[in-house]
Design an enzyme around this catalytic site. Sequence first.
Site, mmCIF file in Angstrom:
data_model
loop_
_atom_site.group_PDB
_atom_site.id
_atom_site.type_symbol
_atom_site.label_atom_id
_atom_site.label_comp_id
_atom_site.label_asym_id
_atom_site.label_seq_id
_atom_site.Cartn_x
_atom_site.Cartn_y
_atom_site.Cartn_z
ATOM 1 N N SER A 204 0.839 -1.202 0.000
ATOM 2 C CA SER A 204 0.000 0.000 0.000
ATOM 3 C C SER A 204 0.868 1.243 0.000
ATOM 4 C CB SER A 204 -0.865 -0.013 1.264
ATOM 5 O OG SER A 204 -1.439 1.256 1.481
ATOM 6 N N LYS B 126 2.697 -3.227 6.420
ATOM 7 C CA LYS B 126 2.943 -3.427 4.981
ATOM 8 C C LYS B 126 4.430 -3.226 4.658
ATOM 9 C CE LYS B 126 -1.244 -4.255 3.262
ATOM 10 N NZ LYS B 126 -1.555 -5.550 2.626
ATOM 11 N N TYR C 269 -0.867 0.080 10.151
ATOM 12 C CA TYR C 269 -1.132 -0.614 8.877
ATOM 13 C C TYR C 269 0.041 -0.403 7.906
ATOM 14 C CZ TYR C 269 -3.512 -1.475 4.372
ATOM 15 O OH TYR C 269 -3.855 -1.921 3.123
#
Lengths: 324, 324
Positions: free
Chosen positions: A125, A153, A149
């Site tokens: 992402s 990633k 998050y």
Amino acid sequence: MRILILGAAGMVGRRLIDRLLAEKTIAGEVITAIDAFDVVAPQIAASDGVTIDAKAGDIADEATVKALVDKRPDMIFHLAAIVSGEAEADFDKGYRINQQGMSYLLEAIRAEGENYRPRLVFTSSIAVFGAPFEDKITDTFLAAPLTSYGTQKAICELLLNDYSRKGFVDGVGIRLPTIVVRPGKPNKAASSFFSGIIREPLAGEEAILPVADDVQHWVASPASAVEFLMHAATMDTDVLGARRCLTMPGLSVTIAEMIEALREVAGDEVVNRIRREPDAVIEKIVAGWPRDFDASRAESVGFSADKSFADIIRAHIAAEAVRG
Amino acid sequence: MRILILGAAGMVGRRLIDRLLAEKTIAGEVITAIDAFDVVAPQIAASDGVTIDAKAGDIADEATVKALVDKRPDMIFHLAAIVSGEAEADFDKGYRINQQGMSYLLEAIRAEGENYRPRLVFTSSIAVFGAPFEDKITDTFLAAPLTSYGTQKAICELLLNDYSRKGFVDGVGIRLPTIVVRPGKPNKAASSFFSGIIREPLAGEEAILPVADDVQHWVASPASAVEFLMHAATMDTDVLGARRCLTMPGLSVTIAEMIEALREVAGDEVVNRIRREPDAVIEKIVAGWPRDFDASRAESVGFSADKSFADIIRAHIAAEAVRG
């Protein structure tokens, strides 16, 4: 060709499976089996000549992941993740699903031994990047995420690079732009409203816009996401060297530009269903996200972006019409 | 003030402890206890007023790490690692010691709850960077390691940033240059020869140079390493924002320049004890390492480099004379 898809019940996973079943071949080989895995069992229609095994389970359970890899899929798509908002709210769950799951997957692949080196396409992402940014973020810019998050990633990217460098797997990580317009319902992603302000007004419903009109963001259509996955699965990875992860091409658009594109395609009445209701929590998260990229590295190896935001809206309307 | 030092038996750890015991205070507070931990029990002389608890154990054992953190040290130095060559040769051990140990440490700190937020100084490495490089690597350059060791350090940096951002710990990560001149024996680090070609000739012994004279590298003295740690332990971390990890200032020198500095300080006879014996494995690892940095970010928050390589050699000779 046996294909394993982790996160197969999600929006991108379902579209990928539709595409694979329509193509029937990939990288010049016939697709014989698809193992579709998610936290809920993926619903997949039967298809001539392709054995489909749809299973529900926990990607952060080591034995579960090992059993999936023991079937020795030739190609693996790892799309499974909990979204940014949820990973920020539930620290443990975020690391468990978004990072530990990837570690188990890579270790299960390595444990199969020297004669097994599948292509592994991992959806990363743009949340791996955090402010302050350079104006157009290149592929040599620091990954300094401002969310858990994004951290998860970024760690997965490092692992994918190292396991690929050591020859345990043939990995490609693709940093997806925010996917707009997502069909269906809003989700817990902090970015959910980017789709909502297009999707809901087109469906005759009110949509909440929680950020200012000058917020700029990097987006791609669901159709582009599937194209990125297909190309990542079949491309020559030698050209990537040790850097297996790339920022995918997208469109850099402001909220104002999105709204004007919606007006161009669907008119004032639709646009008037957008209601501005600033949300400080979402504004803070989005302020830490990147706005614009130089995706020339991905373009140079064959990935390409949507043409315009109006085209993205038109494609969404056409897809909804088919869906009924 | 209770201080926990992980990796206390290593060269930098021992020097740090000597310094702490000499200062008796840190950040304006009296040092009352030092918990010194390593894979072998650190040997520390008794000191008036400071309780010293030296223990041997496995940093990748969750219960061991939890027991150390349960004593609620106010300050933690995490220096423990296996070196680059060993992490490259033993994939499992590298991830276990260099990454899992850090994860257990951060989780143990978080588990103590809201009223506990110690300063954690973590020694990272310039090995988080991998070729191709920009000419002078800045703190916004991509961490794209070309070794498992570098990957493990880069993952630890991401975790340190995220746990600090969430308020679980007050972290500072310092990317140490290669430390030259290390006293004692060669170790398994691929960089071991950088010290060897100075240390052994000065001690009347032959040294092997496994790379070409034009190899350029980023180095700092053992004394600077201790200064970096002391400053990282006491600095105001607000100035770092969410990016808690910094490249430490160093000297960018070629092998040829190192040898000329050795000649300047100690003469031809000493230099003639260096024997050139190229080693393709070490050459390949070193070729993937960075050569030069722009460390202005670290300098702007109070870290500073050695003055010259000749000074580094003179300091080594002086320290060896004291050591006898």
